[in-house]
Write an enzyme that holds these catalytic residues in place. Structure first.
Site, PDB file in Angstrom:
ATOM      1  N   HIS A 106       0.815  -1.213   0.000  1.00  0.00           N
ATOM      2  CA  HIS A 106       0.000   0.000   0.000  1.00  0.00           C
ATOM      3  C   HIS A 106       0.853   1.269   0.000  1.00  0.00           C
ATOM      4  O   HIS A 106       0.325   2.367  -0.224  1.00  0.00           O
ATOM      5  CB  HIS A 106      -0.936  -0.003   1.216  1.00  0.00           C
ATOM      6  CG  HIS A 106      -2.217   0.711   0.974  1.00  0.00           C
ATOM      7  ND1 HIS A 106      -2.445   1.499  -0.149  1.00  0.00           N
ATOM      8  CD2 HIS A 106      -3.375   0.772   1.692  1.00  0.00           C
ATOM      9  CE1 HIS A 106      -3.656   2.008  -0.090  1.00  0.00           C
ATOM     10  NE2 HIS A 106      -4.249   1.586   1.011  1.00  0.00           N
ATOM     11  N   ASP A 131      -2.261   2.074  -4.630  1.00  0.00           N
ATOM     12  CA  ASP A 131      -3.498   2.477  -3.967  1.00  0.00           C
ATOM     13  C   ASP A 131      -4.584   1.432  -4.193  1.00  0.00           C
ATOM     14  O   ASP A 131      -4.469   0.554  -5.068  1.00  0.00           O
ATOM     15  CB  ASP A 131      -3.966   3.839  -4.488  1.00  0.00           C
ATOM     16  CG  ASP A 131      -3.017   4.965  -4.104  1.00  0.00           C
ATOM     17  OD1 ASP A 131      -2.347   4.837  -3.053  1.00  0.00           O
ATOM     18  OD2 ASP A 131      -2.920   5.944  -4.865  1.00  0.00           O
TER      19      ASP A 131
END
Length: 444
Positions: free
Chosen positions: A415, A419
């Site tokens: 992450h 995204d």
């Protein structure tokens, strides 16, 4: 005229002196050259400093019939040490060229160290289980001719040497000595009997209900140690998050059922599901290139090629050989490459080059019956796709409930770089291509 004659004579004397010095240097060079072993001269491995007289003893030590020290060979750019698993030869054994002397286990593969020359194994400088650095002394080999009759050379004892036995006792009867009569033990007095400690209870058995409770402790091999270290480093470094999708496998199963026999007859390899997922992933990586990227310090490195690692379980641990340039490979090319790499991994013949690199990983736990799971990223990659078992489940199709073969897909991604929008888009692209394989043919 006299001055010209004098200058001519002076030049003649200088030329004669130069010729004399050149002849002396030539003779000295010839003497030094003749002192060098012919075998070394023929091989052409003597450095420039070997012409110095003080190095002649070293040159003789390299000649035929003398000792040769063999170090731990280089086993890859990132490998600096290894563990000795087993010695295939013993001290005193005669070895031929290219015979396997010792097996060294590294973090990734096992390496067979082969003999560069024929001779007798004189000394072993590291025992089994020892950790050795690249370049460290490993063994000493003495160049020698093959022994006659296949007997071990170098004065080594044969493997089955006769064992000296003690002479058997004589059967001739001798004079019988009377056995000494033991003295009667004194009877303990009554006060001493009262002072004896109580008898301890017998120890409890080491088993319950007839089953023994034992433990076995074994040392982790280097590959398992490396796997555990890398997986823990991945958890500590990446901000891992997993997203899921379910995919209807009906069309892919029908396509495989219809074309598996012609496919195998044409290409010589079976048509499986893995080639479809590899091809779908390669196309999705082109559509969402950030999934094919990696963080390097404060920079993002984006790869314009799809080298997909396929996780393969072996008896010694999990390995991830790489299928390279998947975006340009056909289904048949992918199936052949995966089959070849899997066979090499199971036979412990896989090399470092087969596992180096990789921009994305696919792990298929479904072959072992896994229903659902969250795979761990294979560093330094940024994402991994987890496949699972295909089960018949009720699904809604055009407003009707039908039973279809469904597989759960899991995408674990970093992450820090990827995204949620990119991750879900990537996974949905794979789902769409698997549910309708024609999309891959049309580039959709």
């Amino acid at each position: 005229a006299d001055s010209m004659l004098g200058r001519t004579a002076l030049r003649t004397l200088r030329a004669a002196s130069a010729v004399s010095r050149a002849s002396a240097m030539t003779r000295q060079l010839a003497r030094q050259t003749s002192a060098r072993p012919l075998s070394v001269l023929a091989r052409g491995i003597v450095p420039r400093a070997a012409w110095a007289p003080q190095t002649r003893l070293q040159l003789r030590a390299m000649s035929s019939g003398d000792m040769v020290d063999i170090p731990v060979p280089g086993m890859g750019d990132s490998i600096t040490e290894g563990t000795i698993v087993s010695w295939e030869k013993n001290v005193g054994d005669y070895v031929n060229v290219d015979d396997v002397l010792v097996v060294i286990e590294t973090d990734k593969v096992s390496v067979d160290v082969r003999s560069p020359e024929a001779g007798v194994l004189e000394a072993i400088k590291a025992e089994e289980g020892a950790v050795v650095d690249v370049g460290a002394p490993l063994l000493t080999l003495r160049r020698a001719e093959p022994p006659e009759g296949g007997a071990p050379a170098g004065g080594a004892a044969p493997k089955e040497a006769p064992v000296a036995r003690e002479p058997a006792p004589s059967t001739t009867p001798g004079p019988v000595q009377p056995a000494p009569t033991p003295a009667p033990a004194p009877a303990p007095s009554a006060p001493q009997q009262q002072q004896q400690p109580p008898v301890a209870a017998p120890p409890m058995p080491a088993f319950v209900g007839g089953a023994e409770r034992t433990e076995t402790r074994t040392k982790m091999n280097r590959m398992r140690q490396r796997i555990s270290q890398r997986l823990k480093d991945s958890q500590n470094t990446a901000a891992m998050l997993t997203t899921f999708q379910e995919v209807d496998m009906s069309n892919l199963i029908a396509m495989r059922k219809e074309y598996k026999e012609p496919f195998e007859k044409r290409h010589g390899v079976k048509l499986g599901f893995m080639s479809a997922f590899v091809k779908a992933s390669a196309s999705a990586l082109e559509e969402v290139p950030v999934v094919n990227s990696v963080i390097d310090g404060d920079e993002i490195v984006q790869r314009n090629y799809a080298d997909i690692s396929v996780a393969v379980a072996t008896p010694r641990g999990l390995v991830v050989p790489v299928v390279r340039n998947c975006e340009h490979l056909s289904f048949a090319d992918i199936e052949k490459t995966i089959a070849g790499l899997a066979a090499k991994a199971r036979n412990n013949d896989i090399s470092l080059e087969d596992m180096a690199g990789g921009t994305f990983t696919i792990s298929n736990g479904g072959v072992y019956g896994s229903l659902f799971g969250t795979p761990i990223i294979n560093p330094p990659q940024s994402a991994i796709l987890g496949m699972h078992a295909t089960k018949m489940r009720p699904v809604a199709v055009n407003g009707e409930v039908k039973v279809r073969p469904v597989m759960y897909l899991a995408l674990t991604y970093d992450h820090r770089l990827i995204d949620g929008r990119e991750a879900v888009t990537f996974l949905c692209s794979i789902r769409d291509k698997i549910e309708d394989p024609r999309r891959m043919l049309l580039g959709l």
